[in-house]
Scaffold this active site. Structure first.
Site, PDB file in Angstrom:
ATOM      1  N   ALA A  78       0.824  -1.209   0.000  1.00 46.14           N
ATOM      2  CA  ALA A  78       0.000   0.000   0.000  1.00 46.14           C
ATOM      3  C   ALA A  78       0.859   1.260   0.000  1.00 46.14           C
ATOM      4  O   ALA A  78       0.421   2.323   0.445  1.00 46.14           O
ATOM      5  CB  ALA A  78      -0.951  -0.002   1.201  1.00 46.14           C
ATOM      6  N   SER A  79       2.109   1.133  -0.463  1.00 47.09           N
ATOM      7  CA  SER A  79       3.007   2.279  -0.649  1.00 47.09           C
ATOM      8  C   SER A  79       3.144   3.116   0.612  1.00 47.09           C
ATOM      9  O   SER A  79       3.566   2.626   1.648  1.00 47.09           O
ATOM     10  CB  SER A  79       2.518   3.120  -1.832  1.00 47.09           C
ATOM     11  OG  SER A  79       2.467   2.338  -3.006  1.00 47.09           O
ATOM     12  N   HIS A  80       2.739   4.393   0.534  1.00 46.86           N
ATOM     13  CA  HIS A  80       2.968   5.337   1.623  1.00 46.86           C
ATOM     14  C   HIS A  80       1.931   5.238   2.727  1.00 46.86           C
ATOM     15  O   HIS A  80       2.068   5.905   3.759  1.00 46.86           O
ATOM     16  CB  HIS A  80       2.938   6.765   1.064  1.00 46.86           C
ATOM     17  CG  HIS A  80       1.609   7.121   0.454  1.00 46.86           C
ATOM     18  ND1 HIS A  80       1.258   6.699  -0.811  1.00 46.86           N
ATOM     19  CD2 HIS A  80       0.544   7.805   0.935  1.00 46.86           C
ATOM     20  CE1 HIS A  80       0.035   7.138  -1.079  1.00 46.86           C
ATOM     21  NE2 HIS A  80      -0.425   7.794  -0.039  1.00 46.86           N
ATOM     22  N   LYS A 111      -1.507  -4.303  -6.239  1.00 45.33           N
ATOM     23  CA  LYS A 111      -1.100  -3.552  -7.422  1.00 45.33           C
ATOM     24  C   LYS A 111      -1.011  -4.551  -8.573  1.00 45.33           C
ATOM     25  O   LYS A 111      -0.275  -5.533  -8.490  1.00 45.33           O
ATOM     26  CB  LYS A 111       0.255  -2.875  -7.200  1.00 45.33           C
ATOM     27  CG  LYS A 111       0.258  -1.826  -6.103  1.00 45.33           C
ATOM     28  CD  LYS A 111       1.640  -1.213  -5.968  1.00 45.33           C
ATOM     29  CE  LYS A 111       1.670  -0.133  -4.901  1.00 45.33           C
ATOM     30  NZ  LYS A 111       3.024   0.463  -4.741  1.00 45.33           N
TER      31      LYS A 111
END
Length: 204
Positions: free
Chosen positions: A102-104, A113
């Site tokens: 979930a990246s950041h 993704k």
């Protein structure tokens, strides 16, 4: 309980247990699997990697076993950065890839993704098709004798080698500068990937 689920061309993300629950993960992973099955002439292969979130192993197993239940072969990249999975898709000629990250977003979040055979995010058309398919009540599953296989492979070394082979990279010249670098990898896969790249560049 309100849902945090965010569905877009860049992926499916939400708070685990509050929007991104197992049923949602299976629903979107199987819709992606259907897309992969339509994209390949024979049984497709999908690379799956994840970041170091606490929910990562559970989410990854759900995705891997959903794909296998559709007759799709899986290469489990384990802890791997998004670019590493993207490069892996290309290097093995896979039909696609899924990155659990979930990246950041904070630790309680996770995401799927979704990548195509070029190691890129799905096109708007493919993403729209997948999102619509995820709402369908039925899915085609493989029979007991045609389930997909799974094998594990660490792609970090090949990713680092590809970086070192770029004409813009002069590792010997960088090494002569005797750089010392501090890395804050926020407890995730950057703590594995970045030191490997720096070591290859002769950076301490």
């Amino acid at each position: 309980m309100s849902s945090t689920l965010v569905v877009s061309i860049s992926g499916i993300r939400g708070i685990v247990g509050k929007g991104l629950d197992p049923a949602v993960i299976v629903r979107f992973a199987s819709a992606y699997g259907d897309l992969m099955l339509r994209s390949a002439a024979e049984a497709p292969t999908v690379v799956v990697g994840r970041d170091a979130r606490v929910s990562g192993p559970v989410c990854s197993e759900l995705v891997i076993n959903t794909l296998r239940a559709q007759g799709i072969h899986v290469i489990d990249a384990g802890l791997a950065s998004t670019p590493t999975v993207e490069m892996a898709v290309i290097s093995v000629g896979a039909t696609g890839g899924i990155v659990l990250s979930a990246s950041h977003n904070p630790a309680e979040w996770n995401a799927l993704k979704l990548l195509n055979s070029k190691g890129e995010f799905l096109s708007p058309r493919d993403a729209s098709e997948l999102i619509a398919a995820a709402e369908l009540p039925t899915r085609k599953w493989a029979q007991w004798d045609s389930l997909g296989s799974v094998r594990s492979h660490d792609f970090l070394d090949s990713h680092v080698s590809a970086i070192m082979d770029l004409p813009e990279i002069n590792a010997e010249r960088i090494a002569t500068r005797d750089f010392r670098v501090v890395v804050d990898a926020v407890n995730s896969v950057g703590g594995i990937a970045i030191p490997a790249i720096l070591r290859a560049l002769g950076v301490r």
